[in-house]
Write an enzyme that holds these catalytic residues in place. Structure first.
Site, PDB file in Angstrom:
ATOM      1  N   SER A  91      30.498  12.640  35.926  1.00 57.12           N
ATOM      2  CA  SER A  91      31.596  13.054  36.756  1.00 57.12           C
ATOM      3  C   SER A  91      32.253  12.125  37.328  1.00 57.12           C
ATOM      4  CB  SER A  91      30.839  13.872  37.970  1.00 57.12           C
ATOM      5  OG  SER A  91      31.629  14.275  38.544  1.00 57.12           O
ATOM      6  N   ALA A  92      33.506  12.055  37.643  1.00 53.30           N
ATOM      7  CA  ALA A  92      34.089  10.985  38.360  1.00 53.30           C
ATOM      8  C   ALA A  92      34.289  11.262  39.843  1.00 53.30           C
ATOM      9  CB  ALA A  92      35.905  11.128  37.820  1.00 53.30           C
ATOM     10  N   HIS A  93      34.299  12.461  40.480  1.00 57.38           N
ATOM     11  CA  HIS A  93      34.721  12.532  41.623  1.00 57.38           C
ATOM     12  C   HIS A  93      33.307  12.257  42.778  1.00 57.38           C
ATOM     13  CE1 HIS A  93      32.799  16.712  42.912  1.00 57.38           C
ATOM     14  NE2 HIS A  93      32.657  16.669  41.494  1.00 57.38           N
ATOM     15  N   ALA A 104      31.086  17.236  35.339  1.00 60.82           N
ATOM     16  CA  ALA A 104      29.629  17.223  34.839  1.00 60.82           C
ATOM     17  C   ALA A 104      29.218  18.630  34.356  1.00 60.82           C
ATOM     18  CB  ALA A 104      28.818  16.630  35.872  1.00 60.82           C
ATOM     19  N   CYS A 115      22.414  30.819  55.362  1.00 62.80           N
ATOM     20  CA  CYS A 115      23.653  31.269  55.593  1.00 62.80           C
ATOM     21  C   CYS A 115      24.907  30.875  55.165  1.00 62.80           C
ATOM     22  CB  CYS A 115      23.785  31.444  57.319  1.00 62.80           C
ATOM     23  SG  CYS A 115      22.081  32.559  57.968  1.00 62.80           S
ATOM     24  N   ASN A 117      20.726  16.071  43.417  1.00 62.04           N
ATOM     25  CA  ASN A 117      21.977  16.356  44.189  1.00 62.04           C
ATOM     26  C   ASN A 117      21.625  16.518  45.802  1.00 62.04           C
ATOM     27  OD1 ASN A 117      21.276  18.475  42.645  1.00 62.04           O
ATOM     28  ND2 ASN A 117      22.748  19.708  43.850  1.00 62.04           N
TER      29      ASN A 117
END
Lengths: 404, 127
Positions: free
Chosen positions: A203-205, A75, A328, A155
């Site tokens: 995206s595939a993953h 992507a 962090c 996301n």
């Protein structure tokens, strides 16, 4: 139950065993290992057949024509190709682009690069829910706007933008609409026709396919033109040169086929699990959900545990794989830019945990996580001076802090 | 990120967690850091008539290294004079806990905390 428990499905997913099995048959000497661009022998033809069948599967999930699918490495590359490719092709018609502050870095950094090349970019502020106010988007459109780039599903917080409504605004003005669908494909229905999408990154993953493969949907009618970013043998109708990775493509095709067939049943089950997780956590004091609850993908729960710092909480949750918008983890002192853009105070942005669940999550895992998170949040609050102050009724905003 | 065993030990079994009476004349309180930066440390020391720190308590909002730095600090200052306590350097803390470079600021915060606590105690004595 195996520890640690994986609850970071938005980062990546395991490859579905059905997908892995098919991929293996396109690698070895007894498999179909040929170069799909080889036109002179059976090895090439077999590989090409497999690539085209996969193209059909990907197109079918988003209601597109297979000829509109361009294979990429993922992507991020799709976002780059769509945005830079369109901007460089259409720059004579205008040099203005509209996007949103909560987009993925693959979109934001690409837009920053275009600004350095002389384009103007408007970065919209989302509403506190994470959703875009369509009136604000419409107001940002100008006569020289050539492209709007808005992600389908965020996301970090999982909110779903109303792409169809945005498509109405852009199509009527002949402005191109690019949609980053890395987090939505296979989870939310996508229809490039009814949503009036011109460019769409996949995206595939993120949906149980392999890493390193993705696709860009490029509309044919009305035709969208792109300036290629990768030059070479003229593969993918000249838009993206490079030998096609047959086994990766076959994996993506199979993952998209499974997604199309099982999306409804997967979603129903995952929603049940997420509701179980949220009802297990939401009765703790000072717990906040980030992003809209309803207008959201089923697998995402992004929660701020006020007065507890995110990284220390993640450390306490070492039996669970989750991610934090906290400072962090990225070795910088900035809390999540997405949560900041929603107007979340720093304390809450620092205290956020993203749980993302998926196809292989079980009820037993959810119950384990609820119990562990509750215990650790209470423990860390016992250690937190901010929790004491909250309990004493001190308004933290009224305190003069010594920032460092 | 990999944490040292000492950080993990202090994080999982923090020493001297709690609060002393901040109104008491022989208690000094140091509160440093800011929520916006992701860490806030409160260190309190109780000083006896001989100028020796006889008790210390802390609470910290922050990452594991910040919690470990303040926990270690409370162990170190107990039994010390104010002057000795002020000689504790952030580098000593960072070294003892094997903090990686991105976490050195946690030890700096701990050094700031003990200075602030001593300063608070001293200013109370002046009144």
């Amino acid at each position: 139950m195996k520890l640690p428990i994986y609850m970071d499905y938005s980062a990546t997913t395991p490859v579905d065993p059905r997908v892995a099995e098919i991929m293996c048959s396109y690698l070895t000497p007894d498999g179909k290992f040929g170069n799909p661009a080889s036109r002179s022998h059976r090895f090439g033809w077999d590989a090409d057949d497999a690539v085209e069948e996969s193209r059909n599967q990907v197109a079918a999930l988003i209601n597109a024509n297979p000829k509109e699918i361009v294979w990429t490495s993922g992507a991020t590359e799709s976002d780059n190709l769509a945005i830079k490719g369109a901007a460089q092709f259409y720059h004579r018609q205008g040099k203005h682009i509209v996007t949103c502050k909560t987009e993925h870095k693959a979109v934001l950094d690409t837009c920053r690069q275009l600004e350095r090349e002389g384009f103007a970019v408007t970065y919209l502020d989302p509403e506190p829910s994470g959703l875009i106010d369509l009136a604000k988007l419409e107001a940002a459109l100008r006569d020289d706007t050539i492209l709007v780039s808005i992600m389908h599903v965020n996301n970090e917080i999982g909110v779903i933008q109303d792409i169809a409504a945005i498509g109405e605004l852009t199509r009527s003005r002949k402005i191109l609409l690019h949609v980053d669908a890395a987090q939505s494909a296979g989870k939310v229905p996508i229809d490039t026709e009814t949503m009036k999408i011109d460019l769409l990154s996949l995206s595939a993953h993120k949906i149980y396919g392999p890493k390193g493969i993705g696709a860009l949907y490029v509309r044919r009618k009305p035709r969208v033109r792109l300036e290629a970013q990768m030059h070479g043998g003229g593969h993918e109708r000249g838009m993206r040169s490079g030998t096609l990775a047959t086994h990766q493509i076959v994996g993506m095709g199979e993952a998209f086929r499974i997604a199309r067939e099982e999306m409804a049943s997967d979603n129903a089950r995952i929603l049940g699990l997420r509701n179980r997780l949220w009802s297990g956590l939401s009765d703790l004091e000072e717990v906040y959900l980030n992003g809209h609850l309803e207008q959201r993908t089923v697998g995402n729960l992004n929660v701020s545990f006020a007065y507890v710092e995110g990284e220390s909480l993640i450390m306490a949750l070492k039996d669970i794989a989750v991610s934090s918008g906290s400072a962090c983890t990225s070795a910088s002192l900035e809390p999540s830019y997405v949560l900041r853009a929603l107007g979340r105070e720093d304390e809450l942005a620092h205290s956020s945990i993203r749980f993302t669940i998926g196809r292989f999550t079980t009820e037993e895992e959810i119950d384990f996580v609820v119990d562990l998170v509750r215990r650790q949040v209470l423990r860390l609050r016992e250690l937190s001076p901010l929790w004491d102050m909250f309990k004493e009724g001190v308004d933290l905003k009224s305190v003069q802090w010594a920032a460092h | 990120m990999a944490y040292s065993d000492k950080v993990l030990d202090h994080y999982e079994n923090p020493r001297n967690v709690g609060m002393l009476d901040k109104e008491s004349k022989n208690v000094g309180t140091g509160m440093v850091g800011a929520p916006a930066c992701g860490d806030v440390m409160r260190l309190q020391i109780q000083v006896n008539e001989n100028g020796i720190i006889e008790d210390a308590k802390f609470k910290t909002y922050g990452c594991g290294s910040a919690i470990a730095s303040s926990s270690l600090l409370t162990e170190w200052v107990k039994g010390k004079t104010l002057e000795e306590a002020q000689k504790i350097k952030n580098t000593d803390i960072a070294e003892e806990l094997a903090l990686p470079p991105v976490k050195v600021h946690c030890s700096v915060l701990a050094e700031d905390a003990i200075r602030a606590a001593v300063e608070d105690f001293t200013s109370k004595q002046g009144k």
